[in-house]
Design a protein around this motif. Structure first.
Motif, PDB file in Angstrom:
ATOM      1  N   SER A  60      59.858 107.749  26.112  1.00 40.36           N
ATOM      2  CA  SER A  60      58.509 108.300  25.978  1.00 40.36           C
ATOM      3  C   SER A  60      57.931 108.681  27.346  1.00 40.36           C
ATOM      4  O   SER A  60      56.996 109.465  27.432  1.00 40.36           O
ATOM      5  CB  SER A  60      57.583 107.306  25.276  1.00 40.36           C
ATOM      6  OG  SER A  60      57.325 106.192  26.114  1.00 40.36           O
ATOM      7  N   LEU A  61      58.484 108.123  28.412  1.00 34.17           N
ATOM      8  CA  LEU A  61      58.008 108.431  29.752  1.00 34.17           C
ATOM      9  C   LEU A  61      58.758 109.602  30.375  1.00 34.17           C
ATOM     10  O   LEU A  61      58.441 110.028  31.481  1.00 34.17           O
ATOM     11  CB  LEU A  61      58.140 107.203  30.649  1.00 34.17           C
ATOM     12  CG  LEU A  61      57.346 105.981  30.193  1.00 34.17           C
ATOM     13  CD1 LEU A  61      57.659 104.796  31.085  1.00 34.17           C
ATOM     14  CD2 LEU A  61      55.855 106.280  30.191  1.00 34.17           C
ATOM     15  N   GLY A  65      62.216 116.001  24.974  1.00 38.42           N
ATOM     16  CA  GLY A  65      62.152 116.452  23.595  1.00 38.42           C
ATOM     17  C   GLY A  65      61.301 115.533  22.755  1.00 38.42           C
ATOM     18  O   GLY A  65      60.481 114.773  23.268  1.00 38.42           O
ATOM     19  N   VAL A  66      61.520 115.589  21.456  1.00 40.33           N
ATOM     20  CA  VAL A  66      60.751 114.768  20.533  1.00 40.33           C
ATOM     21  C   VAL A  66      61.671 113.735  19.876  1.00 40.33           C
ATOM     22  O   VAL A  66      62.819 114.031  19.568  1.00 40.33           O
ATOM     23  CB  VAL A  66      60.056 115.625  19.442  1.00 40.33           C
ATOM     24  CG1 VAL A  66      59.016 116.530  20.059  1.00 40.33           C
ATOM     25  CG2 VAL A  66      61.062 116.433  18.662  1.00 40.33           C
ATOM     26  N   PRO A  67      61.161 112.528  19.673  1.00 37.17           N
ATOM     27  CA  PRO A  67      61.982 111.518  18.998  1.00 37.17           C
ATOM     28  C   PRO A  67      61.978 111.763  17.486  1.00 37.17           C
ATOM     29  O   PRO A  67      60.937 112.030  16.892  1.00 37.17           O
ATOM     30  CB  PRO A  67      61.282 110.211  19.351  1.00 37.17           C
ATOM     31  CG  PRO A  67      59.863 110.587  19.614  1.00 37.17           C
ATOM     32  CD  PRO A  67      59.883 111.994  20.126  1.00 37.17           C
ATOM     33  N   VAL A  68      63.161 111.698  16.896  1.00 36.00           N
ATOM     34  CA  VAL A  68      63.295 111.917  15.458  1.00 36.00           C
ATOM     35  C   VAL A  68      64.148 110.824  14.828  1.00 36.00           C
ATOM     36  O   VAL A  68      64.987 110.213  15.492  1.00 36.00           O
ATOM     37  CB  VAL A  68      63.917 113.300  15.136  1.00 36.00           C
ATOM     38  CG1 VAL A  68      62.979 114.430  15.531  1.00 36.00           C
ATOM     39  CG2 VAL A  68      65.277 113.458  15.790  1.00 36.00           C
ATOM     40  N   ALA A 107      67.175 109.896  17.624  1.00 33.85           N
ATOM     41  CA  ALA A 107      67.584 110.799  18.700  1.00 33.85           C
ATOM     42  C   ALA A 107      66.345 111.429  19.317  1.00 33.85           C
ATOM     43  O   ALA A 107      65.281 111.456  18.702  1.00 33.85           O
ATOM     44  CB  ALA A 107      68.509 111.880  18.155  1.00 33.85           C
ATOM     45  N   THR A 108      66.522 111.929  20.517  1.00 32.01           N
ATOM     46  CA  THR A 108      65.469 112.695  21.162  1.00 32.01           C
ATOM     47  C   THR A 108      66.035 114.081  21.423  1.00 32.01           C
ATOM     48  O   THR A 108      67.003 114.231  22.161  1.00 32.01           O
ATOM     49  CB  THR A 108      65.027 112.025  22.476  1.00 32.01           C
ATOM     50  OG1 THR A 108      64.595 110.697  22.184  1.00 32.01           O
ATOM     51  CG2 THR A 108      63.895 112.794  23.121  1.00 32.01           C
ATOM     52  N   VAL A 109      65.451 115.071  20.758  1.00 33.75           N
ATOM     53  CA  VAL A 109      65.970 116.446  20.828  1.00 33.75           C
ATOM     54  C   VAL A 109      64.828 117.402  21.176  1.00 33.75           C
ATOM     55  O   VAL A 109      63.664 117.098  20.920  1.00 33.75           O
ATOM     56  CB  VAL A 109      66.626 116.868  19.492  1.00 33.75           C
ATOM     57  CG1 VAL A 109      67.844 116.021  19.198  1.00 33.75           C
ATOM     58  CG2 VAL A 109      65.644 116.775  18.351  1.00 33.75           C
ATOM     59  N   PRO A 110      65.169 118.546  21.745  1.00 34.41           N
ATOM     60  CA  PRO A 110      64.120 119.535  22.003  1.00 34.41           C
ATOM     61  C   PRO A 110      63.384 119.890  20.711  1.00 34.41           C
ATOM     62  O   PRO A 110      63.982 119.922  19.631  1.00 34.41           O
ATOM     63  CB  PRO A 110      64.888 120.737  22.546  1.00 34.41           C
ATOM     64  CG  PRO A 110      66.141 120.158  23.105  1.00 34.41           C
ATOM     65  CD  PRO A 110      66.475 118.991  22.212  1.00 34.41           C
ATOM     66  N   LEU A 134      59.629 112.876  12.309  1.00 35.59           N
ATOM     67  CA  LEU A 134      59.196 112.607  13.681  1.00 35.59           C
ATOM     68  C   LEU A 134      58.884 111.119  13.813  1.00 35.59           C
ATOM     69  O   LEU A 134      58.281 110.518  12.926  1.00 35.59           O
ATOM     70  CB  LEU A 134      57.952 113.417  14.025  1.00 35.59           C
ATOM     71  CG  LEU A 134      58.159 114.901  14.257  1.00 35.59           C
ATOM     72  CD1 LEU A 134      56.824 115.589  14.500  1.00 35.59           C
ATOM     73  CD2 LEU A 134      59.094 115.146  15.435  1.00 35.59           C
ATOM     74  N   VAL A 135      59.272 110.531  14.921  1.00 35.14           N
ATOM     75  CA  VAL A 135      59.035 109.118  15.172  1.00 35.14           C
ATOM     76  C   VAL A 135      57.753 108.978  15.988  1.00 35.14           C
ATOM     77  O   VAL A 135      57.603 109.619  17.032  1.00 35.14           O
ATOM     78  CB  VAL A 135      60.222 108.485  15.931  1.00 35.14           C
ATOM     79  CG1 VAL A 135      59.917 107.051  16.315  1.00 35.14           C
ATOM     80  CG2 VAL A 135      61.487 108.571  15.091  1.00 35.14           C
ATOM     81  N   ALA A 136      56.826 108.155  15.508  1.00 35.68           N
ATOM     82  CA  ALA A 136      55.568 107.928  16.212  1.00 35.68           C
ATOM     83  C   ALA A 136      55.694 106.791  17.222  1.00 35.68           C
ATOM     84  O   ALA A 136      55.101 106.834  18.294  1.00 35.68           O
ATOM     85  CB  ALA A 136      54.455 107.620  15.216  1.00 35.68           C
ATOM     86  N   ASP A 137      56.494 105.783  16.894  1.00 35.06           N
ATOM     87  CA  ASP A 137      56.602 104.622  17.767  1.00 35.06           C
ATOM     88  C   ASP A 137      57.882 103.873  17.421  1.00 35.06           C
ATOM     89  O   ASP A 137      58.300 103.849  16.265  1.00 35.06           O
ATOM     90  CB  ASP A 137      55.390 103.717  17.554  1.00 35.06           C
ATOM     91  CG  ASP A 137      55.302 102.606  18.579  1.00 35.06           C
ATOM     92  OD1 ASP A 137      55.958 102.709  19.637  1.00 35.06           O
ATOM     93  OD2 ASP A 137      54.582 101.629  18.325  1.00 35.06           O
ATOM     94  N   THR A 138      58.512 103.262  18.415  1.00 34.47           N
ATOM     95  CA  THR A 138      59.714 102.461  18.166  1.00 34.47           C
ATOM     96  C   THR A 138      59.658 101.178  18.965  1.00 34.47           C
ATOM     97  O   THR A 138      58.990 101.104  20.005  1.00 34.47           O
ATOM     98  CB  THR A 138      61.004 103.206  18.576  1.00 34.47           C
ATOM     99  OG1 THR A 138      60.980 103.410  19.980  1.00 34.47           O
ATOM    100  CG2 THR A 138      61.161 104.508  17.854  1.00 34.47           C
TER     101      THR A 138
END
Length: 196
Positions: A60-61, A65-68, A107-110, A134-138
């Motif tokens: 997140s830092l 991309g975006v976590p999915v 995963a974190t993808v564009p 989409l993942v909001a928090d892990t």
């Protein structure tokens, strides 16, 4: 064959909390010397209980991309192949295969690149359907609980207990419930190795 005792479990708990914790600090917590802790960590590594020490990166830092969360319903018998293909992908952090032919991964993808990411790693003939969220928090918090060392016998699949046998073949450890299983496995292993 020696299993896990309470001291081993406490060492593992301390390493799970901070894998960079000095052995001297662990030694104080478990009432052993630092060399004794080092010996136990080496033994746990040789047993295969500790597979390695890794870095837990907070993505997140980082701008990557975006976590999915991707859930894949695999065709019968193809979940293992899907898991293997995705586990090697750099964007994938965790991948799980369930007994009911499903594969779930984080995963974190564009942004907007999930279909192309999956297309580059999967044969869609192996996939019944998939869902992306989409993942909001892990939070990843591996725990130990009251686990005992109980590998499966490499020959017959039975659980190996304290009377079991450990053998190393070509630097890989194998566990057996008895000497007979060990002998059969080693004989087969050597035969296949000679034929290769």
């Amino acid at each position: 064959m020696r299993g896990l005792d309470d001291t081993d479990r406490e060492i593992l708990r301390l390493l799970l909390a901070d894998a960079r914790r000095p052995f001297s600090d662990i030694a104080e917590q478990v009432d052993l010397s630092a060399p004794a802790v080092s010996d136990r960590v080496d033994r746990l590594t040789e047993m295969g209980v500790i597979r390695g020490f890794t870095v837990d990166v907070d993505r997140s830092l980082l701008r990557s991309g975006v976590p999915v969360l991707v859930e894949i319903d695999a065709e019968p018998g193809r979940a293992g192949a899907i898991r293997d293909a995705l586990a090697d992908a750099e964007a994938v952090e965790h991948v799980f295969r369930t007994a009911d032919s499903r594969v779930t991964l984080t995963a974190t993808v564009p942004q907007s690149a999930v279909p192309s990411f999956l297309d580059s790693h999967l044969d869609f003939e192996d996939v019944r359907q998939y869902d992306v969220r989409l993942v909001a928090d892990t939070e990843w918090t591996p725990g130990l609980g009251t686990a005992d060392f109980a590998p499966d016998c490499a020959e017959c699949g039975n659980t190996v207990d304290e009377e079991g046998v450990r053998t190393t073949l070509d630097d890989d450890p194998y566990y057996f419930c008895c000497g007979s299983c060990e002998a059969r496995f080693v004989e087969q292993y050597e035969t296949l190795k000679e034929q290769a």
